[in-house]
Design an enzyme around this catalytic site. Structure first.
Site, PDB file in Angstrom:
ATOM      1  N   CYS A   2      13.914  66.649  47.565  1.00 21.84           N
ATOM      2  CA  CYS A   2      13.546  67.923  48.164  1.00 21.84           C
ATOM      3  C   CYS A   2      14.595  68.985  47.859  1.00 21.84           C
ATOM      4  CB  CYS A   2      13.382  67.849  49.680  1.00 21.84           C
ATOM      5  SG  CYS A   2      12.275  66.569  50.222  1.00 21.84           S
ATOM      6  N   GLY A 103      16.749  64.378  52.290  1.00 21.32           N
ATOM      7  CA  GLY A 103      17.413  63.108  52.574  1.00 21.32           C
ATOM      8  C   GLY A 103      16.493  62.200  53.349  1.00 21.32           C
ATOM      9  N   GLU A 468      13.390  53.084  26.853  1.00 21.84           N
ATOM     10  CA  GLU A 468      13.320  54.528  27.070  1.00 21.84           C
ATOM     11  C   GLU A 468      11.976  55.084  26.574  1.00 21.84           C
ATOM     12  OE1 GLU A 468      14.481  56.770  28.722  1.00 21.84           O
ATOM     13  OE2 GLU A 468      14.127  58.658  27.683  1.00 21.84           O
ATOM     14  N   LYS A 472       9.144  57.089  28.832  1.00 26.51           N
ATOM     15  CA  LYS A 472       8.590  58.415  28.508  1.00 26.51           C
ATOM     16  C   LYS A 472       7.067  58.373  28.583  1.00 26.51           C
ATOM     17  CE  LYS A 472      11.333  60.356  28.931  1.00 26.51           C
ATOM     18  NZ  LYS A 472      12.642  60.121  29.354  1.00 26.51           N
ATOM     19  N   LYS A 585      12.788  65.817  39.141  1.00 25.93           N
ATOM     20  CA  LYS A 585      13.851  65.875  38.138  1.00 25.93           C
ATOM     21  C   LYS A 585      15.133  65.250  38.667  1.00 25.93           C
ATOM     22  CE  LYS A 585      15.596  67.332  34.245  1.00 25.93           C
ATOM     23  NZ  LYS A 585      15.332  66.292  33.231  1.00 25.93           N
TER      24      LYS A 585
HETATM   25  C1  G6P Z   1      14.866  61.080  37.807  1.00 23.27           C
HETATM   26  C2  G6P Z   1      14.260  61.777  36.615  1.00 23.27           C
HETATM   27  C3  G6P Z   1      14.615  61.023  35.339  1.00 23.27           C
HETATM   28  C4  G6P Z   1      16.123  60.863  35.222  1.00 23.27           C
HETATM   29  C5  G6P Z   1      16.710  60.178  36.446  1.00 23.27           C
HETATM   30  C6  G6P Z   1      18.231  60.225  36.454  1.00 23.27           C
HETATM   31  O1  G6P Z   1      14.215  59.872  38.032  1.00 23.27           O
HETATM   32  O2  G6P Z   1      12.866  61.881  36.753  1.00 23.27           O
HETATM   33  O3  G6P Z   1      14.123  61.742  34.224  1.00 23.27           O
HETATM   34  O4  G6P Z   1      16.433  60.134  34.080  1.00 23.27           O
HETATM   35  O5  G6P Z   1      16.278  60.854  37.634  1.00 23.27           O
HETATM   36  O6  G6P Z   1      18.627  61.555  36.538  1.00 23.27           O
HETATM   37  P1  G6P Z   1      20.067  62.101  36.184  1.00 23.27           P
HETATM   38  O7  G6P Z   1      20.039  63.531  36.606  1.00 23.27           O
HETATM   39  O8  G6P Z   1      21.032  61.296  37.010  1.00 23.27           O
HETATM   40  O9  G6P Z   1      20.300  61.920  34.738  1.00 23.27           O
END
Ligand code: G6P
Length: 590
Positions: A2, A103, A468, A472, A585
């Site tokens: 959030c 949180g 990976e 994707k 994200k």
């Molecule tokens: C989320 C995103 C992923 C990302 C992961 C780790 O799950 O959707 O795309 O790889 O978090 O994020 P970070 O910011 O720690 O690389």
């Protein structure tokens, strides 16, 4: 997760629009629902809608609400379904205490039962609403609003950031979850991250664990965990690269995929001293550990192979959420390398905190400057990938792989060779795009769009590429995709192969080549449709995607066709590649 945002200042003509603009920068943190609350003459007006922020904008239908105090929220659901009722902000029984939250309140059930017993009425299924009622309980004639929030916050278990609005003040506290305040010309602000304030102010107030702030029109007051207060000092944090647009592309995802050759060039031109310092930390450590989550974790896994092959060094790896269960091996001379695009991923931060408990050193690789990870680390390398907006991580993955390659070469005493390899790989990747890789992938996507499953195999460092690539494809197109180590097929996976099952095989010109081709053959003889990502055409392939021979940097180029495939499958399915369902994200909950 959030995103939380808030403002107190001189009356704003379009406070609702201002809050929406702030939230648009935080939407990467969740887009299950969005909501704002605007205080007008002591009375709160709350607007919320399910889905992306655009739904809330549509519901407001051009209406502008002025005011001096307002808060907003963009949600990634944890407790309670994705409904309007569960969307933030939430209020207490009086409607005068208004809360947004990031949180998980781990003891919310216990607190809720107690509050219900003493007569509080709940309107939602969320853990957040408990906090509004808790503040209401503490807010007696003898207690100020900030003190009531502090006491209520003290009773929460878990990692939380709360922002509470009442009358003409906002009071906010954090423990574990990110939260910063800002002080600008037009007023004072609170936000989940610094980039959301980048266009408003560069005067930032960083909050320590357990601390809070009181935001009023004229001041930001820091509240320490013991309740003592003091004027909050600001730190100037300039965010040069924070704004990003699609630059003519239809989506951030495709734009960011195409930016990757440029990112590699930036990594190659990183300060030599920084790379050498990181390499010597690894060399001198009594055990090096990598930790990260999601895509970043696969970069960490790839690093274990790179360090073995290029530098002859053993490094350990565990995903962030598992790392704390392995912390017993850490000693003060251990080194933890934590890699994260956002620098806010809770599981990665928790791993870092575990290592810090053992007084181990922390080297962070992070893309977003000023993030929580950066602040926790002893040494920091910026990934220099530029803002990454698509939920699917692409260019920051490439940047991490490139940095790990450089570290490994530098440990082996071949820094220049490493730089040269990354430069060459950048050029090869640019040529791959120019040579029409995307049109090949579009054709393949048409072929695969109705598939139920896609299997991907790799060996050695490209085992990480297979994982990976699968991530994707599944996260954006929702086609079930799984990555496997080629050698594991015969131990179970091969039972899943039927006539026509798409099987992507990642082949590099390395010591795994012959074995992975044999594995492809095993799949083909069970009816698998073999798609080869390889520098050379092989007879086992039914469909060949040519990639350049990037030597030990093969994972950097081999993943690109699968990034593009994920994008085109998603478009064909009619989904938004930048906003996959249920994801965010930055994941700031455990
Ligand atoms: C989320 C995103 C992923 C990302 C992961 C780790 O799950 O959707 O795309 O790889 O978090 O994020 P970070 O910011 O720690 O690389």
């Amino acid at each position: 997760m959030c995103g939380v945002f808030g403002y107190v200042g001189n009356r704003k003509q379009d406070l609702s629009g201002f809050l929406l603009a702030g939230l648009s920068k935080l939407e990467y943190r969740g887009y299950d629902s969005a909501g704002i609350a605007v205080l007008q003459n002591g009375k709160a007006r709350i607007f919320k809608e399910v889905g992306e922020l655009k739904n809330l904008k549509r519901a407001l239908n051009g209406r502008k609400f002025e005011g001096e105090v307002g808060i907003g929220h963009t949600r990634w659901a944890t407790h309670g379904q994705v409904t309007k009722k569960n969307a933030h902000p939430h209020t207490d029984c009086t409607g005068k205490i208004i809360v947004v939250h990031n949180g998980i309140i781990e003891n919310f059930e216990k607190l809720k039962a107690r509050l219900i017993k003493s007569g509080h009425k709940f309107k939602s299924e969320t853990d957040t609403e408990v906090f509004a009622h808790l503040v209401e309980e503490f807010l007696t004639k003898k207690t100020t609003f900030p003190e009531a929030v502090r006491r209520a916050f003290r009773g929460l278990e878990g990692l939380n950031a709360v922002v509470v609005m009442s009358n003409d003040q906002i009071v906010a506290f954090r423990r574990g979850s990110p939260l910063i305040a800002g002080n600008g010309k037009y007023g004072n602000f609170i936000s989940s991250d610094i980039p959301a304030l980048a266009e408003i102010t560069d005067k930032i107030i960083l909050l320590n664990e357990g601390e809070g702030v009181v935001l009023s029109k004229d001041a930001v007051i820091r509240i320490r965990p013991d309740g003592t207060m003091g004027r909050a000092k600001t730190t100037t944090i300039k965010m040069k690269e924070v704004t990003a647009d699609k630059g003519g592309f239809s989506h951030f995802l495709i734009k960011e995929i195409f930016e990757q050759p440029e990112v590699l060039m930036r990594v190659a031109s990183n300060e030599e001293d920084e790379i050498k310092e990181a390499a010597s930390l690894i060399k001198n450590a009594w055990g090096t550990y990598f930790t990260a989550c999601g895509t970043a974790a696969y970069a960490g896994l790839a690093a274990t192979y790179m360090f073995s092959e290029i530098a002859g060094r053993h490094v350990n790896f565990a995903v962030g959420s598992e790392f704390p269960y392995l912390e017993d091996f850490l000693v003060p001379k251990s080194l933890l390398i934590a890699a994260s695009q956002s620098g806010e991923t809770m599981d990665t931060l928790e791993a870092v905190r575990a290592a810090k408990r053992h007084k181990s050193k922390i080297l962070a690789l992070v893309n977003v400057p000023g993030s929580s990870l950066e602040r926790l680390a002893d040494y920091v390398i910026h990934l220099r990938a530029g803002p990454e907006r698509a939920v699917l991580s692409t260019k920051s993955y490439i940047a991490k792989l490139a940095f790990f390659t450089l570290f490994a070469y530098t440990i082996a005493g071949k820094y220049k060779k490493g730089v040269e390899l990354i430069r060459k790989t950048s050029k090869k990747m640019a040529k791959l795009f120019n040579d029409g890789l995307e049109s090949d992938i579009k054709k393949l996507a048409k072929r695969l769009v109705n598939s139920e499953h896609v299997y991907i195999i790799g060996r050695g460092v490209n085992y990480a590429t297979a994982l990976e690539g699968a991530l994707k494809i599944k996260e954006a197109s929702y086609i079930h995709a799984e990555g496997f180590a080629g050698g594991e097929l015969k131990h179970g996976v091969i039972a899943l192969i039927e006539k026509g099952t798409p099987c992507i095989t990642v082949v590099a010109n390395d010591k795994a080549r012959e074995s992975i081709l044999s594995n492809a053959m095993e799949l083909k003889s069970r009816g698998g449709y073999i798609i080869g990502i390889s520098p050379t055409k092989e007879s086992v392939f039914d469909y060949w995607i040519k990639v350049p021979d990037a030597k030990v940097a093969s994972p950097i180029v081999s993943v690109v066709p699968m990034q593009l495939l994920a994008y085109h499958l998603t478009l064909l399915k009619g989904f938004n590649p930048d906003r996959p369902r249920n994801l965010a994200k930055s994941v700031t909950v455990k």
